[in-house]
Design an enzyme around this catalytic site. Sequence first.
Site, mmCIF file in Angstrom:
data_model
loop_
_atom_site.group_PDB
_atom_site.id
_atom_site.type_symbol
_atom_site.label_atom_id
_atom_site.label_comp_id
_atom_site.label_asym_id
_atom_site.label_seq_id
_atom_site.Cartn_x
_atom_site.Cartn_y
_atom_site.Cartn_z
ATOM 1 C CD GLU A 93 -2.715 -1.229 2.396
ATOM 2 O OE1 GLU A 93 -2.847 -0.411 3.312
ATOM 3 O OE2 GLU A 93 -3.596 -2.283 2.628
ATOM 4 C CD GLU B 294 -4.632 -7.986 1.723
ATOM 5 O OE1 GLU B 294 -5.432 -7.368 2.395
ATOM 6 O OE2 GLU B 294 -3.308 -7.745 1.696
HETATM 7 C C1 XIL Z 1 -6.076 -6.554 8.596
HETATM 8 C C2 XIL Z 1 -6.112 -7.916 9.447
HETATM 9 O O1 XIL Z 1 -7.261 -8.749 8.748
HETATM 10 C C3 XIL Z 1 -7.010 -7.463 10.769
HETATM 11 O O2 XIL Z 1 -6.889 -8.400 11.627
HETATM 12 C C4 XIL Z 1 -5.852 -6.409 11.408
HETATM 13 O O3 XIL Z 1 -6.362 -6.022 12.622
HETATM 14 C C5 XIL Z 1 -5.833 -5.192 10.547
HETATM 15 O O4 XIL Z 1 -5.102 -5.737 9.254
HETATM 16 N N1 XIL Z 1 -4.835 -4.941 3.800
HETATM 17 C C6 XIL Z 1 -3.978 -5.580 4.228
HETATM 18 C C7 XIL Z 1 -3.895 -6.536 5.388
HETATM 19 O O5 XIL Z 1 -2.835 -5.511 3.640
HETATM 20 O O6 XIL Z 1 -2.828 -6.610 6.181
HETATM 21 C C8 XIL Z 1 -5.190 -5.950 6.357
HETATM 22 O O7 XIL Z 1 -5.490 -7.005 7.238
HETATM 23 C C9 XIL Z 1 -6.348 -5.816 5.390
HETATM 24 C C10 XIL Z 1 -6.486 -4.749 4.499
#
Ligand code: XIL
Length: 382
Positions: free
Chosen positions: A163, A277
């Site tokens: 990101e 994701e």
């Molecule tokens: C999220 C996790 O799922 C949560 O448990 C944590 O509290 C915050 O992060 N983008 C990403 C992930 O790259 O690392 C994030 O994961 C969700 C959004």
Amino acid sequence: MITRRTFMNQSVLATCALALPRVLAAAESNTNIDGANSLQAHAHKRGLLAGCAVGAANLKDDAFTSVLAAQFGLVVAENAMKFGPIKPKPDTYFFDDADALVNFAHQHNIKVRGHNFVWHEQLPTWFKDVATKDNARKILTDHIMTVGGRYKGKMQSWDVVNEAIQVSDGRPDGLRKSPWLELIGPDYLEIAFHTAHQADPKARLTYNEYGIENDGTDDVAKCAATLDLLKRLKAANVPLHALGIQSHINVGESWGKGLRELIDGAKALGLEVYLTELDVNDKTVKETDVAAPADLADIDRIVAGVYTSYLSVALESKAVKSVLTWGLTDAHTWLAGFMRPHTTDDKQPPRPPQRPLPFDPDLKPAPAFFAMRDVFDKAPHR
Ligand code: XIL
């Protein structure tokens, strides 16, 4: 009391009674999802990997791990390998949760992705007090060498930077004004990728980003800035092998031109593409789209339709090599904690929990599971 629904169910059952053996056979084939019917088996037939994110607590749940081992060929730690959780104190690493996932995967012949080395979120709490312009580069490279080195040779890929683009921050290069950028400057990306390559030369090094998938104006601008960044990194001979498209998508969005340009743009740079994701946020399901707000079957059908339309476009391209969902079951989804729409209007009934993932809270395959398998079946071989 016989409600309309129980009456309907009873009359359907009565009508079907004669045809029961056929109905049972169909139901069984629908629920037999192991072996050759698993998500990973169907993915594998098309040269794909099917994966999901796993929380540390999930690994202690036998019902969860048996589904995980049966269905997926790739795992990623939901949090355990992030900088904050893995280095809680300036001189202390905590590897237990990350080691447990890597060991589990190894025992079950499952590949592992690393997520992530460099991000502006989930930094250790000590970071803001300790990191300075003088020591930030060393903190970064020590971290990558230590964590990357620990799992050297065991990782399919690593999200080296997560990101880094935020167009609204106003920089001409599109980079986010993250702590890493403020402390090290824009070179932090190159430094991170070179260091990751040194730490684990066989891992596919990935740039991972969100909000670049759909055809809306914001995503299109961020997609262009992301492709520009990847181009600059490749031109500078940075060891970069893949683009991770997070794919946190919402009911009501549309995908087509933008997603194709993103994937084709990455491919033209010689990169693989991973959907890293995937989940479907149903907060935009309209009350008029469902029989009742709590009608989960309706919501599941809508979510599955989104899986189909998104993956159908993405998997047209042979550059896409893996599909990971951000979690396995709706019982554990970050969307439950983060993005539930909350209404201030008391007249609105409370909305049911989110249903973003391929397995329902009882670990039964949801319609999204079957949607994924069907799209895999229709995808070209890669
Ligand atoms: C999220 C996790 O799922 C949560 O448990 C944590 O509290 C915050 O992060 N983008 C990403 C992930 O790259 O690392 C994030 O994961 C969700 C959004």
